[in-house]
Design a protein around this motif. Structure first.
Motif, PDB file in Angstrom:
ATOM      1  N   GLU A   1       0.835  -1.203   0.000  1.00 52.59           N
ATOM      2  CA  GLU A   1       0.000   0.000   0.000  1.00 52.59           C
ATOM      3  C   GLU A   1       0.865   1.247   0.000  1.00 52.59           C
ATOM      4  OE1 GLU A   1      -3.259   2.189   2.917  1.00 52.59           O
ATOM      5  OE2 GLU A   1      -2.861   0.034   3.117  1.00 52.59           O
TER       6      GLU A   1
ATOM      7  N   GLU B   1     -14.010   8.906  -4.249  1.00 51.60           N
ATOM      8  CA  GLU B   1     -14.084   7.599  -4.916  1.00 51.60           C
ATOM      9  C   GLU B   1     -12.809   7.328  -5.706  1.00 51.60           C
ATOM     10  OE1 GLU B   1     -17.312   5.045  -7.534  1.00 51.60           O
ATOM     11  OE2 GLU B   1     -17.367   7.238  -7.605  1.00 51.60           O
TER      12      GLU B   1
ATOM     13  N   VAL C   1      -9.808   6.609  -3.433  1.00 50.60           N
ATOM     14  CA  VAL C   1      -9.787   5.216  -2.952  1.00 50.60           C
ATOM     15  C   VAL C   1      -9.301   4.282  -4.050  1.00 50.60           C
ATOM     16  CG1 VAL C   1     -11.217   3.291  -2.187  1.00 50.60           C
ATOM     17  CG2 VAL C   1     -11.573   5.573  -1.232  1.00 50.60           C
ATOM     18  N   LEU C   2      -9.825   4.481  -5.263  1.00 51.65           N
ATOM     19  CA  LEU C   2      -9.425   3.607  -6.381  1.00 51.65           C
ATOM     20  C   LEU C   2      -7.941   3.723  -6.675  1.00 51.65           C
ATOM     21  CD1 LEU C   2     -12.447   4.112  -8.793  1.00 51.65           C
ATOM     22  CD2 LEU C   2     -11.830   2.016  -7.595  1.00 51.65           C
TER      23      LEU C   2
ATOM     24  N   GLN D   1      -5.650   3.979  -4.716  1.00 57.29           N
ATOM     25  CA  GLN D   1      -4.856   3.241  -3.727  1.00 57.29           C
ATOM     26  C   GLN D   1      -4.883   1.746  -3.994  1.00 57.29           C
ATOM     27  OE1 GLN D   1      -5.680   4.293   0.371  1.00 57.29           O
ATOM     28  NE2 GLN D   1      -6.318   6.351  -0.223  1.00 57.29           N
ATOM     29  N   ASP D   2      -5.679   1.350  -4.974  1.00 66.69           N
ATOM     30  CA  ASP D   2      -5.822  -0.079  -5.302  1.00 66.69           C
ATOM     31  C   ASP D   2      -4.653  -0.507  -6.191  1.00 66.69           C
ATOM     32  OD1 ASP D   2      -6.531  -2.541  -6.480  1.00 66.69           O
ATOM     33  OD2 ASP D   2      -8.660  -2.132  -6.111  1.00 66.69           O
ATOM     34  N   PRO D   3      -3.845  -1.499  -5.747  1.00 65.69           N
ATOM     35  CA  PRO D   3      -2.698  -1.945  -6.554  1.00 65.69           C
ATOM     36  C   PRO D   3      -3.101  -2.343  -7.972  1.00 65.69           C
ATOM     37  CG  PRO D   3      -2.597  -2.902  -4.369  1.00 65.69           C
ATOM     38  CD  PRO D   3      -3.925  -2.228  -4.479  1.00 65.69           C
ATOM     39  N   GLU D   4      -4.284  -2.929  -8.107  1.00 69.33           N
ATOM     40  CA  GLU D   4      -4.727  -3.358  -9.437  1.00 69.33           C
ATOM     41  C   GLU D   4      -4.929  -2.146 -10.350  1.00 69.33           C
ATOM     42  OE1 GLU D   4      -8.415  -5.856 -11.537  1.00 69.33           O
ATOM     43  OE2 GLU D   4      -8.425  -5.448  -9.366  1.00 69.33           O
ATOM     44  N   VAL D   5      -5.532  -1.091  -9.810  1.00 65.75           N
ATOM     45  CA  VAL D   5      -5.771   0.128 -10.589  1.00 65.75           C
ATOM     46  C   VAL D   5      -4.447   0.805 -10.924  1.00 65.75           C
ATOM     47  CG1 VAL D   5      -6.837   2.418 -10.559  1.00 65.75           C
ATOM     48  CG2 VAL D   5      -8.072   0.439  -9.632  1.00 65.75           C
TER      49      VAL D   5
ATOM     50  N   ASN E   1     -13.019  -3.919 -16.811  1.00 60.62           N
ATOM     51  CA  ASN E   1     -12.656  -3.738 -15.401  1.00 60.62           C
ATOM     52  C   ASN E   1     -13.314  -2.454 -14.905  1.00 60.62           C
ATOM     53  OD1 ASN E   1     -11.280  -2.961 -12.970  1.00 60.62           O
ATOM     54  ND2 ASN E   1      -9.658  -4.424 -13.493  1.00 60.62           N
TER      55      ASN E   1
ATOM     56  N   LYS F   1     -13.365  -0.824 -12.109  1.00 60.00           N
ATOM     57  CA  LYS F   1     -12.564   0.095 -11.301  1.00 60.00           C
ATOM     58  C   LYS F   1     -11.651   0.941 -12.193  1.00 60.00           C
ATOM     59  CE  LYS F   1     -10.908  -3.221  -8.720  1.00 60.00           C
ATOM     60  NZ  LYS F   1     -10.152  -3.924  -7.657  1.00 60.00           N
TER      61      LYS F   1
END
Length: 279
Positions: A177, A221, A224-225, A227-231, A251, A253
């Motif tokens: 993170e 929103e 938050v997205l 911070q997503d490793p996938e994004v 996808n 996100k």
């Protein structure tokens, strides 16, 4: 060794004949003719397999012949017919002694003493059998204690390893993170000025956030997205090659972030309301 037919009820004649053979067997034992005595007891048992005394006496004879397993078998058969047969209990106890089963020997001899006390058996029980039985009992208790202690230590070790694994997973997640947020600050923060990247920002801006773009990072929103490793991984791939966006079309996100960016670029005068440069 004959055991007789326990399902058959002997006649009075058979019982009398069995008693006669028993007397002959006892005489043979007294004369030291043990093989003949064993044969006669077998014949008597065939005639009357319900007489506990016959099995008890033969158990005594088998004990003298150093056949402890057979002696135990006959003693148990005698006790099944008469649980208070003292001779059967004592023969069983002495046979167990020969087999090294000291605890079983102590129990059997003690039971025999309750039925019919004698000094010789008590002396054997007190000086030989009970001390050995106690040694075995203490050794068993020590072994059980060690096993319990080992099991407890193994349990604590499993708990410790599980706790360490959970902590490691937690720390790794935190590290990922933190790494992702660092990448956002250095790479995603200058999204508009990425050469050949997002395609929506004019080249030459050197990572400066253009007017109106800063607001996208204030969108809860999107924050938050991002911070997503996938994004983060997806946006980095699109940055390197805008054509990579095609593989993220399904996808939600990633596409939510892209849609927000396109909306911002549209407001800034991007071509066709989208993101210039192929986005």
């Amino acid at each position: 060794v004959p055991m007789g037919d326990s399902e058959e009820t002997p006649s009075e004649e058979a019982v009398d004949k069995a008693n006669s053979l028993r007397g002959q067997a006892m005489c043979a034992m007294g004369d030291g003719n043990l093989d003949e005595a064993l044969k006669l007891f077998g014949e008597a048992i065939e005639l009357n397999p319900h007489a506990a005394v016959l099995f008890a006496k033969r158990s005594q004879l088998l004990l003298r012949n150093k056949k402890p397993n057979n002696a135990v078998r006959d003693a148990e058969r005698a006790l099944a017919l008469n649980p208070d047969n003292a001779l059967a209990h004592k023969c069983k106890g002495k046979a167990y002694r020969l087999l090294g089963k000291w605890e079983e020997s102590a129990l059997a001899l003690a039971a025999g003493q309750k039925c019919d006390y004698d000094d010789d058996t008590q002396e054997l029980l007190k000086t030989v059998v009970k001390p050995n039985a106690e040694k075995l009992r203490m050794a068993r208790l020590r072994k059980e204690s060690k096993n319990r202690e080992r099991d407890h230590k193994d349990k604590l070790e499993r708990i410790r390893k599980a706790k360490e694994a959970r902590q490691k997973a937690h720390d790794e997640a935190k590290a990922r993170e933190a790494s992702g947020m660092g990448g956002m600050g250095g790479g995603m923060g200058g999204m508009g000025g990425m050469p050949g990247g997002m395609g929506g920002m004019p080249e030459g801006m050197d990572g400066d956030i253009p007017p109106g773009m800063a607001g996208i990072f204030n969108d809860p929103e999107i924050a938050v997205l991002l911070q997503d490793p996938e994004v983060i991984q997806a946006m980095a791939a699109i940055q390197q090659n805008p054509a990579n966006m095609m593989q993220y079309m399904n996808n939600p996100k990633v596409m939510k972030v892209v849609t927000k960016l396109q909306g911002k670029f549209a407001g800034m005068g991007g071509a066709d309301g989208g993101m210039p440069g192929g986005m």
